[in-house]
Design a protein around this motif. Structure first.
Motif, mmCIF file in Angstrom:
data_model
loop_
_atom_site.group_PDB
_atom_site.id
_atom_site.type_symbol
_atom_site.label_atom_id
_atom_site.label_comp_id
_atom_site.label_asym_id
_atom_site.label_seq_id
_atom_site.Cartn_x
_atom_site.Cartn_y
_atom_site.Cartn_z
ATOM 1 N N GLN A 1 38.290 53.368 42.613
ATOM 2 C CA GLN A 1 38.870 54.831 42.217
ATOM 3 C C GLN A 1 39.780 54.935 41.270
ATOM 4 O O GLN A 1 39.633 55.805 40.512
ATOM 5 N N VAL A 2 40.597 53.888 41.016
ATOM 6 C CA VAL A 2 41.804 54.102 39.960
ATOM 7 C C VAL A 2 41.284 53.217 38.827
ATOM 8 O O VAL A 2 41.847 52.976 37.899
ATOM 9 N N ASP A 3 39.912 52.843 38.781
ATOM 10 C CA ASP A 3 39.166 52.003 37.441
ATOM 11 C C ASP A 3 40.195 50.817 37.272
ATOM 12 O O ASP A 3 40.461 50.429 35.988
ATOM 13 N N MET A 4 40.236 50.089 38.517
ATOM 14 C CA MET A 4 41.045 48.644 38.025
ATOM 15 C C MET A 4 40.103 47.527 38.954
ATOM 16 O O MET A 4 40.534 46.587 39.011
ATOM 17 N N SER A 5 39.003 47.653 39.170
ATOM 18 C CA SER A 5 38.156 46.678 39.858
ATOM 19 C C SER A 5 38.104 45.463 39.126
ATOM 20 O O SER A 5 38.322 44.153 39.509
ATOM 21 N N ASP A 6 38.088 45.564 37.685
ATOM 22 C CA ASP A 6 37.901 44.368 36.866
ATOM 23 C C ASP A 6 39.315 43.413 36.817
ATOM 24 O O ASP A 6 39.153 42.347 36.409
ATOM 25 N N ALA B 1 37.842 45.692 52.111
ATOM 26 C CA ALA B 1 36.761 46.750 51.786
ATOM 27 C C ALA B 1 37.763 47.961 51.134
ATOM 28 O O ALA B 1 37.382 48.553 50.314
ATOM 29 N N ARG B 2 38.903 48.245 51.882
ATOM 30 C CA ARG B 2 39.439 49.402 51.420
ATOM 31 C C ARG B 2 40.236 49.055 50.080
ATOM 32 O O ARG B 2 40.218 49.940 49.161
ATOM 33 N N ILE B 3 40.513 47.864 49.687
ATOM 34 C CA ILE B 3 41.266 47.457 48.390
ATOM 35 C C ILE B 3 40.071 47.716 47.330
ATOM 36 O O ILE B 3 40.333 48.188 46.451
ATOM 37 N N GLU B 4 38.777 47.259 47.576
ATOM 38 C CA GLU B 4 37.859 47.257 46.672
ATOM 39 C C GLU B 4 37.434 48.858 46.336
ATOM 40 O O GLU B 4 37.169 49.271 45.024
ATOM 41 N N THR B 5 37.433 49.518 47.520
ATOM 42 C CA THR B 5 37.276 51.145 47.417
ATOM 43 C C THR B 5 38.291 51.685 46.312
ATOM 44 O O THR B 5 37.896 52.317 45.423
ATOM 45 N N LEU B 6 39.436 51.267 46.769
ATOM 46 C CA LEU B 6 40.475 51.973 46.023
ATOM 47 C C LEU B 6 40.741 51.644 44.512
ATOM 48 O O LEU B 6 41.056 52.334 43.676
#
Length: 262
Positions: A133-138, A125-130
Motif C-alpha cells: 500500500q505504501v509502495d515499499m514491498s521491494d 500477511a498484514r505487513i505485506e499488504t501495508l
C-alpha cells in the motif's frame, strides 16, 4: 459529544473530540482551552507554526503526557478514563524518526505487530499488504538505515496502521523531505481517507499541504484561532485563500504611533 449519522441510520461519535484542553510546562503555557472535533472519515489539518502546540497536543492524545485540564475522546472513548479502548483505535506517526536502524523493515514491523498481539502468520500477511500500500514491498528485507527519509516515513505509516486503527495522527510527517517525497506521503494518507474511511489529523506548518476541501484547525501559541472548512475559515476573515487567512489570523497586534498596542 458530536455524532454523525451514517447511511443505515446509525450514529457514530466523532473520531476525535478535544474539549477545553490546557497544558503547561512549569510557567510556560503550551495549550490554552483548546477545543475542536473531527468527523469520522475526514482529513483534518492542524495548521500551526513551529511552537504552536501541535506536538504537545499529540503527546496528550497519545497519553505520553497526562491530561490535567480538559478532556479528549476517540470515537467516544475518554482517553484518560478508558485509555485502552481509546488508544486501540489510534495510530500515530511522530515527527522524530523512530525505526530501529539496525533492523530490517520486516523486523521493525514484526516487532510492533507482536506488541499489538498479532500472531506471526497474521502479522506477515498484514505487513505485506501495508508495504504494498505504501509502495515499499521491494524493501521488506532492507535495513532501516539504508532507507531514504521518505522511505522511512512510509514504513512508519505502515507500522501505525498494523492494528487497523480508525484514527491516524501524523505530526509534521513530511518535515525534511523533498518535494516529490512530500507529495507521495500526502497522497498515500489522503488515499487512506477516501478508500478506507480512516480519520486523519495531519499536523503541519506547510500551508501548501492544505486543500480547499479540508477541515482545518488553526493553532497559534497554544490557542485555536479558527476551526472549519478551508472555505469557511477564509470567508470568516475576508481572505482569498488559506495562506492569506493564516497570515491574517496569526498577525501580531499592530502598535500605534505612540508605541502602545493598537
Amino acid at each position: 459529544m458530536q455524532h454523525v449519522t451514517v447511511g443505515d441510520g446509525m450514529t457514530v461519535p466523532d473520531a476525535l473530540e478535544v474539549s477545553d484542553v490546557s497544558h503547561s510546562y512549569g510557567r510556560k503555557q503550551a495549550l490554552s482551552d483548546v477545543s475542536f472535533s473531527i468527523a469520522p472519515g475526514r482529513f483534518t489539518v492542524l495548521l500551526g507554526l513551529n511552537g504552536a502546540g501541535k506536538t504537545t497536543l499529540f503527546s496528550l492524545i497519545s497519553r505520553l503526557y497526562d491530561t490535567r485540564h480538559g478532556s479528549m475522546r476517540i470515537f467516544g472513548h475518554d482517553i484518560a478514563r478508558a485509555s485502552g479502548e481509546a488508544l486501540r483505535r489510534l495510530g500515530i506517526v511522530f515527527q522524530a524518526r523512530t525505526l530501529d536502524l539496525d533492523l530490517s523493515v520486516c523486523q521493525n514491523l514484526s516487532y510492533h505487530a507482536a506488541l499489538h498481539g498479532l500472531g506471526r502468520r497474521a502479522a506477515m500477511a498484514r505487513i505485506e499488504t501495508l508495504l504494498a500500500q505504501v509502495d515499499m514491498s521491494d524493501q521488506i528485507h532492507d535495513k532501516a538505515r539504508s532507507l531514504s527519509g521518505g522511505q522511512m516515513r512510509r514504513v512508519e505509516i505502515a507500522r501505525a496502521l498494523l492494528h487497523r486503527p480508525r484514527l491516524l495522527l501524523l505530526d509534521e510527517a513530511t518535515v525534511g523531505l523533498d518535494i516529490r517525497s512530500r507529495a507521495d506521503i500526502l497522497a498515500i494518507i489522503r488515499a487512506l481517507v477516501s478508500t478506507e474511511g480512516i480519520s486523519v489529523l495531519w499536523a503541519t506548518h506547510l500551508i501548501d499541504e492544505v486543500e480547499d476541501g479540508d477541515h482545518v484547525v488553526v493553532l497559534d501559541k497554544g490557542k485555536v484561532l479558527a476551526d472549519g472548512r478551508v472555505t469557511e475559515v477564509c470567508r470568516s476573515v475576508g481572505a482569498g485563500d488559506i495562506r492569506q487567512a493564516f497570515a491574517t489570523l496569526t498577525r501580531p497586534p499592530q502598535a500605534s504611533a505612540e508605541g502602545r498596542p493598537a
